[in-house]
Design a protein around this motif. Structure first.
Motif, PDB file in Angstrom:
ATOM      1  N   GLU A  57       0.831  -1.209   0.000  1.00  0.00           N
ATOM      2  CA  GLU A  57       0.000   0.000   0.000  1.00  0.00           C
ATOM      3  C   GLU A  57       0.867   1.260   0.000  1.00  0.00           C
ATOM      4  O   GLU A  57       0.624   2.213  -0.754  1.00  0.00           O
ATOM      5  N   ARG A 266      -9.992   9.192   5.112  1.00  0.00           N
ATOM      6  CA  ARG A 266     -10.168   7.780   4.761  1.00  0.00           C
ATOM      7  C   ARG A 266      -8.826   7.077   4.884  1.00  0.00           C
ATOM      8  O   ARG A 266      -7.829   7.522   4.308  1.00  0.00           O
ATOM      9  N   ILE A 268      -6.230   4.472   3.983  1.00  0.00           N
ATOM     10  CA  ILE A 268      -5.941   3.585   2.858  1.00  0.00           C
ATOM     11  C   ILE A 268      -5.858   2.147   3.375  1.00  0.00           C
ATOM     12  O   ILE A 268      -5.233   1.879   4.400  1.00  0.00           O
ATOM     13  N   GLY A 271     -10.603  -0.930   3.261  1.00  0.00           N
ATOM     14  CA  GLY A 271     -11.611  -1.743   2.580  1.00  0.00           C
ATOM     15  C   GLY A 271     -12.680  -0.870   1.951  1.00  0.00           C
ATOM     16  O   GLY A 271     -12.761   0.330   2.221  1.00  0.00           O
ATOM     17  N   LEU A 272     -13.504  -1.485   1.108  1.00  0.00           N
ATOM     18  CA  LEU A 272     -14.476  -0.704   0.335  1.00  0.00           C
ATOM     19  C   LEU A 272     -15.443   0.063   1.226  1.00  0.00           C
ATOM     20  O   LEU A 272     -15.815   1.186   0.933  1.00  0.00           O
ATOM     21  N   PHE A 273     -15.870  -0.569   2.316  1.00  0.00           N
ATOM     22  CA  PHE A 273     -16.827   0.104   3.188  1.00  0.00           C
ATOM     23  C   PHE A 273     -16.220   0.349   4.564  1.00  0.00           C
ATOM     24  O   PHE A 273     -16.883   0.249   5.592  1.00  0.00           O
ATOM     25  N   GLY A 275     -15.304   3.096   5.739  1.00  0.00           N
ATOM     26  CA  GLY A 275     -15.760   4.360   6.310  1.00  0.00           C
ATOM     27  C   GLY A 275     -14.632   5.354   6.528  1.00  0.00           C
ATOM     28  O   GLY A 275     -13.515   5.168   6.054  1.00  0.00           O
ATOM     29  N   ARG A 276     -14.953   6.402   7.265  1.00  0.00           N
ATOM     30  CA  ARG A 276     -13.990   7.470   7.518  1.00  0.00           C
ATOM     31  C   ARG A 276     -13.690   7.543   8.995  1.00  0.00           C
ATOM     32  O   ARG A 276     -14.473   7.086   9.824  1.00  0.00           O
TER      33      ARG A 276
END
Lengths: 302, 208
Positions: A57, A266, A268, A271-273, A275-276
């Protein structure tokens, strides 16, 4: 005699001393695949205990416009950068100006591991295990003169190896700066490594600044010049759009970037959901650094 | 030539356009489930959906100029193209609400009224919503042809807002969104410069 990266014991050798007998073969193999040098740093009380992002990442989501404006461009294009030999010109109001190698500035026995939060002005964040030395130790080495109030930094300009520089999207070289007390703060480091390896090119090899309580763009990469000065230095993003990028660029959830809120971020890799999460004042380093800005209006000095 | 092509085009059912319109979504889903999006999939998903919506909107806008210049008629497919564009816009906004903003409604509301790129984007979305819900025969009958056409001229401000939304969201002037804006302006200009199919005379009643 000065030691270069090429003089450091290859990772394969020192990782496993008991395989000394096969070190010759390992060395041969590592030369074919490019020498891989291991780095390690002493643990630091200044590290966060949050879980670092993966190396994948950290090395594949970068803003380094010298190699392109896309997040994947640096990983794709930075391989061509020559980082050895490398020298950093230190000048201005210092006692011992001159050209310093990376090993001069960040000798292996002085390296520390600093696991820091990184908060980008674009409202995303990561946790990164840097290896480096306090910037203060470097400045003390060259001898800061009493008149010095600011430190200016510059990135390499080498369009033939840095394809992003072929367009004048920014006023090259990339420049950044700190006030002297910010630069001397123990949290500010010059990093030469990431996890247990020398800094990958896309992360600012061979030596970069890391100032964890400020937005990422302050942490200038691939530094070739450090100048101590008595006046506030020019900073690339600030010059380009002063209403959006201040000189201080301290992470501050209460002061929005004109085009996006800074209240949350957010992470990195969440995951897609995923959240923040709430953005913390000074990126969570308020206890250590808030006193640097006592009495200042941070909405004005953003 | 154009006549022959139009004959072939007449044989293509409208659902085939919908099927083709689903291809970018299929590719995106493929990339999501095979890990083809890199380490930060949220941005890619959001941006790809947004770009696809804009490309289909541009395709919708290209139908009239194509007819006027080449007499090739894609008129039968225009509604489908517009609705496909709107579907991607819905997915784009949904991905922003869920993945990017994590359902932080309060922050989203303050952002939408404060940030120029979000103001542009959201206004465009509202305009496109009005066009999408009236993209059916019943609405045309109810509103009358002239009224319906007047309403659907809103696609012009909408596409310009979408383009500004993209340009304003970036930190620098990037060539790609600027080129897209250029293409949009060109398509809009053609409507003014070529008011009717090339080679056709003005109707007699309108002369003098």
């Amino acid at each position: 005699m000065k030691l270069n990266w090429s003089d450091v014991t290859p990772k394969a050798d020192f990782l496993n001393r008991r395989s000394f007998m096969t070190a010759g073969a390992a060395l041969g193999a590592s030369l074919i695949g490019g020498p891989s040098l291991a780095l390690s740093g002493k643990a630091s009380a200044l590290s966060t205990d949050e879980k670092p992002n993966s190396l994948e990442e950290i090395t594949n989501y970068n803003n380094f416009y010298e190699f392109g404006t896309g997040k994947e461009d640096p990983a794709r294009n930075a391989g061509s950068l020559t980082t050895d030999p490398w020298s950093v010109e230190i000048g201005g109001l210092v006692d011992r100006p001159g050209s310093y190698s990376v090993a001069d500035l960040a000798p292996e026995n002085a390296l520390e591991e600093r696991i820091y939060r990184l908060r980008c002005v674009e409202a995303w964040s990561m946790v990164i295990p840097w290896i480096g030395v306090p910037l203060a130790s470097v400045l003390q080495k060259v001898g800061v003169q009493p008149g010095a109030k600011f430190v200016a930094f510059e990135t390499l300009v080498r369009p033939e190896e840095m394809p992003g520089q072929k367009r004048a999207i920014l006023d090259w070289p990339y420049r950044e700066g700190l006030r002297i007390d910010e630069a001397m703060h123990p949290l500010a480091i010059l990093a030469t490594g990431l996890y247990s390896d020398p800094l990958p090119n896309q992360n600012g090899a061979p030596i970069r600044l890391v100032v964890p309580w400020k937005y990422g763009f302050k942490s200038i990469k691939s530094v070739v010049r450090i100048t101590l000065t008595d006046r506030r230095p020019a900073c690339t993003w600030q010059d380009l759009q002063p209403s959006e990028y201040g000189f201080y660029a301290n992470v501050n959830p209460e002061v929005d970037h004109p085009r996006w809120s800074q209240a949350s971020e957010r992470r990195i890799g969440a995951g897609l959901f995923g959240g923040r999460q709430e953005t913390l004042m000074f990126n969570g380093y308020a206890d250590q650094v808030a006193s640097l800005y006592a009495g200042m209006d941070l909405a004005k000095n953003y | 030539m154009a006549q022959q092509l139009n004959q072939y085009l007449r044989r293509i059912p409208v659902w085939a356009v919908w099927l083709a319109g689903a291809i970018p979504l299929g590719l995106l889903l493929w990339d999501i489930f095979t890990g083809g999006l890199g380490v930060e999939p949220v941005r890619d998903i959001e941006h790809r959906l947004g770009r696809t919506a804009l490309y289909f909107l541009i395709a919708t806008l290209a139908v009239t100029p194509l007819l006027r210049i080449t007499r090739i008629s894609l008129m039968r497919f225009r509604r489908a193209l517009g609705l496909i564009s709107f579907s991607y816009a819905v997915l784009h906004v949904a991905s922003w609400i869920s993945m990017e903003m994590g359902f932080l409604w309060a922050q989203m509301l303050t952002d939408v009224v404060k940030r120029p790129y979000l103001i542009f984007g959201m206004s465009a979305f509202v305009l496109l919503l009005a066009l999408a819900v009236t993209s059916n025969d019943l609405s045309i009958r109810r509103m009358g042809g002239a009224g319906w056409r007047r309403l659907h001229k809103l696609v012009y401000p909408a596409v310009l807002l979408v383009s500004m939304h993209w340009i304003w969201a970036l930190k620098l002037w990037e060539p790609k969104p600027l080129a897209i804006l250029g293409a949009i302006l060109l398509l809009l200009a053609v409507r003014i410069v070529i008011p009717r199919p090339l080679g056709l005379k003005k109707p007699r009643a309108l002369q003098n």
